[in-house]
Design a protein around this motif. Sequence first.
Motif, PDB file in Angstrom:
ATOM      1  N   LYS A   1       0.868  -1.183   0.000  1.00 26.24           N
ATOM      2  CA  LYS A   1       0.000   0.000   0.000  1.00 26.24           C
ATOM      3  C   LYS A   1       0.899   1.226   0.000  1.00 26.24           C
ATOM      4  O   LYS A   1       2.065   1.152   0.346  1.00 26.24           O
TER       5      LYS A   1
ATOM      6  N   ARG B   1       0.807   5.701   0.812  1.00 31.49           N
ATOM      7  CA  ARG B   1       0.055   6.735   1.508  1.00 31.49           C
ATOM      8  C   ARG B   1       0.694   8.106   1.298  1.00 31.49           C
ATOM      9  O   ARG B   1       1.909   8.233   1.328  1.00 31.49           O
TER      10      ARG B   1
ATOM     11  N   LYS C   1      -4.147  10.344   3.201  1.00 29.97           N
ATOM     12  CA  LYS C   1      -4.995   9.429   2.451  1.00 29.97           C
ATOM     13  C   LYS C   1      -4.161   8.421   1.673  1.00 29.97           C
ATOM     14  O   LYS C   1      -2.984   8.634   1.392  1.00 29.97           O
ATOM     15  N   ALA C   2      -4.829   7.324   1.317  1.00 27.03           N
ATOM     16  CA  ALA C   2      -4.196   6.295   0.505  1.00 27.03           C
ATOM     17  C   ALA C   2      -4.060   6.791  -0.931  1.00 27.03           C
ATOM     18  O   ALA C   2      -4.914   7.526  -1.427  1.00 27.03           O
TER      19      ALA C   2
END
Length: 86
Positions: free
Chosen positions: A4, A6, A12-13
Amino acid sequence: IHLKDRDIKAGKAVPFGEGDVPWAEELRRLLSRTPAPEILASIETHVPEDKRAATARASAASRRRSTSPSVSMVSTSRVSVVTRGL
């Protein structure tokens, strides 16, 4: 593992490869701590505004993410194989 990214300032992603996570460093660290020559990774975009485009950008970033001679990534859609260089 799940990859992932950020944007820390925005909180926020963002698509993998577009945020503040130092992926080259993190992948080297991860591979240095496992006896396996490769690991499977799933790209997690978590960008609800435009899921399809975010996934495509994240997948493209993972293909570009040859982080160093000691780490390489091969991607198909949302799954990547991260390997140690020989």
